[in-house]
Design a protein around this motif. Structure first.
Motif, short mmCIF file in Angstrom:
data_model
loop_
_atom_site.label_atom_id
_atom_site.label_comp_id
_atom_site.label_asym_id
_atom_site.label_seq_id
_atom_site.Cartn_x
_atom_site.Cartn_y
_atom_site.Cartn_z
N LEU A 170 0.82 -1.21 0.00
CA LEU A 170 0.00 0.00 0.00
C LEU A 170 0.86 1.26 0.00
CD1 LEU A 170 -2.81 -1.01 2.52
CD2 LEU A 170 -3.12 -0.48 0.09
N ILE A 171 1.87 1.29 0.87
CA ILE A 171 2.72 2.48 0.95
C ILE A 171 3.51 2.66 -0.34
CG2 ILE A 171 4.66 3.54 2.19
CD1 ILE A 171 3.68 2.11 4.71
N ALA A 172 3.88 1.54 -0.97
CA ALA A 172 4.65 1.61 -2.22
C ALA A 172 3.85 2.25 -3.36
CB ALA A 172 5.12 0.22 -2.62
N LEU A 173 2.51 2.32 -3.20
CA LEU A 173 1.71 3.02 -4.20
C LEU A 173 2.06 4.50 -4.23
CD1 LEU A 173 -1.81 1.39 -3.60
CD2 LEU A 173 -0.18 0.90 -5.45
N ILE A 174 2.50 5.03 -3.08
CA ILE A 174 2.99 6.42 -3.03
C ILE A 174 4.38 6.46 -3.65
CG2 ILE A 174 3.58 8.34 -1.52
CD1 ILE A 174 1.68 7.07 0.58
N SER A 175 5.27 5.67 -3.09
CA SER A 175 6.63 5.51 -3.60
C SER A 175 7.29 4.40 -2.81
CB SER A 175 7.43 6.81 -3.44
OG SER A 175 8.79 6.59 -3.74
N TRP A 176 8.17 3.64 -3.45
CA TRP A 176 8.79 2.53 -2.73
C TRP A 176 9.65 3.03 -1.57
CZ3 TRP A 176 14.07 2.34 -2.45
CH2 TRP A 176 14.80 3.06 -3.42
N TYR A 177 10.26 4.22 -1.71
CA TYR A 177 11.11 4.69 -0.62
C TYR A 177 10.31 5.33 0.51
CZ TYR A 177 10.86 8.88 -3.63
OH TYR A 177 10.43 9.92 -4.43
N ALA A 178 9.00 5.52 0.29
CA ALA A 178 8.16 6.03 1.39
C ALA A 178 8.09 5.02 2.54
CB ALA A 178 6.75 6.33 0.87
N LEU A 179 8.37 3.75 2.24
CA LEU A 179 8.37 2.72 3.29
C LEU A 179 9.28 3.09 4.45
CD1 LEU A 179 8.70 -0.50 1.07
CD2 LEU A 179 6.65 0.28 2.23
N PHE A 180 10.45 3.63 4.12
CA PHE A 180 11.45 3.87 5.15
C PHE A 180 11.06 5.03 6.08
CE2 PHE A 180 13.70 2.01 1.48
CZ PHE A 180 14.11 0.84 2.08
N PHE A 181 10.24 5.94 5.59
CA PHE A 181 9.80 7.06 6.43
C PHE A 181 8.67 6.65 7.37
CE2 PHE A 181 11.66 9.07 2.66
CZ PHE A 181 12.56 9.93 3.28
N THR A 182 8.14 5.44 7.17
CA THR A 182 7.10 4.93 8.06
C THR A 182 7.66 4.60 9.45
OG1 THR A 182 6.02 3.93 6.14
CG2 THR A 182 5.30 3.16 8.30
N PHE A 183 8.93 4.20 9.49
CA PHE A 183 9.49 3.70 10.76
C PHE A 183 9.50 4.74 11.88
CE2 PHE A 183 11.54 0.89 7.54
CZ PHE A 183 10.91 -0.27 7.93
N PRO A 184 10.01 5.98 11.66
CA PRO A 184 9.96 6.94 12.76
C PRO A 184 8.54 7.32 13.17
CG PRO A 184 10.72 8.00 10.73
CD PRO A 184 10.73 6.53 10.49
N VAL A 185 7.62 7.31 12.21
CA VAL A 185 6.22 7.62 12.53
C VAL A 185 5.67 6.61 13.54
CG1 VAL A 185 3.90 7.79 11.58
CG2 VAL A 185 5.83 8.76 10.32
N LEU A 186 6.12 5.37 13.44
CA LEU A 186 5.63 4.31 14.33
C LEU A 186 6.43 4.21 15.62
CD1 LEU A 186 5.05 1.51 11.65
CD2 LEU A 186 3.31 2.91 12.76
N THR A 187 7.75 4.38 15.54
CA THR A 187 8.59 4.09 16.71
C THR A 187 8.52 5.17 17.78
OG1 THR A 187 10.52 5.07 15.57
CG2 THR A 187 10.23 2.69 15.41
#
Length: 427
Positions: A170-187
């Motif tokens: 789902l996140i890769a629909l925005i961009s594949w590198y958007a995945l990595f910016f998900t981590f600080p949002v969660l941690t």
């Protein structure tokens, strides 16, 4: 959900809230996203960065190897200074590594090595998350509630594996590198919630010298090393096979059927959902019953062996998926039982390091799975029948080494489980 409330009520006070158990469960869930969320987009990353399959698999390996190396140090620190002072900063470091990897990815293929650096930093942070959370859960919950709580933790780990391919797609629909910016949002929110809402048992004001710590660990290993070694091997092999199979399945779906995106994430989630559901059920069912835990571990390893032996001979995709579901169920039987055996068999003073050593070999299993499966992709009989043989041998060793548990009291007056043939009285 009823089991979660039962565990939450079991130990009384603030520690029995569903909120606390939810926070602790969020730690392994977030940790497992570090690898599993990337699985469906690895072919895309390979294409976008114009790198080889081996190079893209390093994004998994160089997260897991540093974690595996650093986990024992994190365990020692948590035993001496507390679990929370290790877990919370580790979560923040994990998020920071995600930011570095994400920005490096935006810069393109020339920043591939900086991406690997960010993944290494993430791996170092991951070392202080789920393994130490497992030790903290073992500190908070006693007797039968411990296996139930650890089953929920393992189920959360499995749930992360289930959700992550779908979330990654789902996140890769925005961009594949958007995945990595998900981590600080969660941690960051989980780190803050853990720090302010979870209270851990008080540690002694003066931690024992490292020499005594080493002595206790050596004594534990001398007394129980035979079955602990088999348990460590079983945990590493289970995750080696699971992540290797997921890597194979992701590549198989894209190259043979052109399946990508959310649909691929949903298909990858099927065996993981089987594992997560089985983990939750097994953790609730086994309690502290070593005979049942041993039975589940042995059955699970034999299921892995049978599943791996079948793969090279399967041509029908539906039969292949059913086989991978069976591998997921076998993994779900093994992992929560190993968690309970290992955390219950050692005293609280060395629980952090022993649990961390176990999680270290688990991480190494995850790290080795994708590159080994990629390297031996053309030697499928060697790869799959070799893993089937390893799982069979490990199952037989588990059948031989895991004995009826005993309780002894260590010099500091704490009671612990040991595996042995004779029952000793608690003094």
């Amino acid at each position: 959900m009823r089991e979660v409330f039962d565990v939450a009520r079991a130990s009384g006070g603030n520690q029995n809230s569903v909120w606390v158990l939810s926070i602790l469960s969020a730690v392994p869930l977030i940790m497992v996203l570090g690898n599993s969320m990337l699985i469906p987009v690895l072919p895309t990353i390979e294409s976008e960065l114009k790198i080889s399959s081996l190079q893209v698999s390093l994004l998994i390996t160089l997260f897991s190897v540093p974690a595996g190396i650093i986990i024992p140090l994190a365990g020692i620190l948590s035993d001496r200074f507390g679990r929370k002072p290790v877990i919370a900063p580790a979560l923040l470091l994990y998020g920071a590594g995600g930011l570095i990897t994400g920005f490096a990815a935006i810069w393109g293929g020339g920043a591939y090595w900086l991406m690997l650096t960010g993944r290494i930093i993430q791996g170092v942070g991951a070392a202080g998350t789920a393994p130490i959370a497992m030790a903290l859960v073992s500190d908070l919950y006693k007797k039968g509630e411990r296996s139930n709580a650890l089953g929920i933790i393992e189920a959360a780990n499995g749930l992360g594996k289930v959700v992550s391919p779908i979330l990654g797609s789902l996140i890769a629909l925005i961009s594949w590198y958007a995945l990595f910016f998900t981590f600080p949002v969660l941690t960051v929110p989980v780190a803050l919630a853990l720090w302010f809402f979870v209270s851990e048992p008080a540690k002694r004001k003066d931690p024992p010298p490292l020499s005594r710590y080493k002595e206790n660990l050596v004594k534990t290993w001398k007394r129980q090393g035979k079955w602990l070694l088999v348990a460590f091997l079983a945990g590493a092999l289970t995750l080696f096979i699971l992540f290797g199979v997921l890597f194979f399945l992701s590549d198989f779906l894209e190259k043979r059927y052109g399946i990508d995106g959310i649909l691929k994430g949903l298909i990858l989630a099927i065996p993981l959902l089987a594992m997560s559901s089985t983990s939750f059920w097994a953790g609730h069912h086994v309690k502290q019953k070593t005979r049942i835990m041993k039975r589940f571990i042995v059955i699970g390893l034999f299921m892995l062996a049978a599943g791996m032996a079948i793969v090279p001979f399967v041509t029908n995709t539906y039969i292949l998926m059913a086989d991978l579901v069976a591998i997921g169920i076998g993994s779900g039987l093994i992992l929560p039982c190993l968690n309970t055996l290992i955390t219950s068999a050692v005293g609280s003073e060395e629980r952090g390091i022993v649990t961390s050593l176990y999680n270290s070999v688990r991480f190494l299993g995850v790290a080795l799975g994708p590159p080994v499966f990629e390297a031996l992709a053309d030697a499928k009989y060697l790869l799959y029948l070799g893993n089937a043989s390893l799982a069979t041998i490990t199952g037989l060793l588990a059948l031989w080494t895991i004995k009826k548990p005993e309780r002894i009291r260590n010099p500091h007056g704490r009671t612990r489980l040991i595996m042995g043939k004779k029952r000793l009285r608690t003094t």
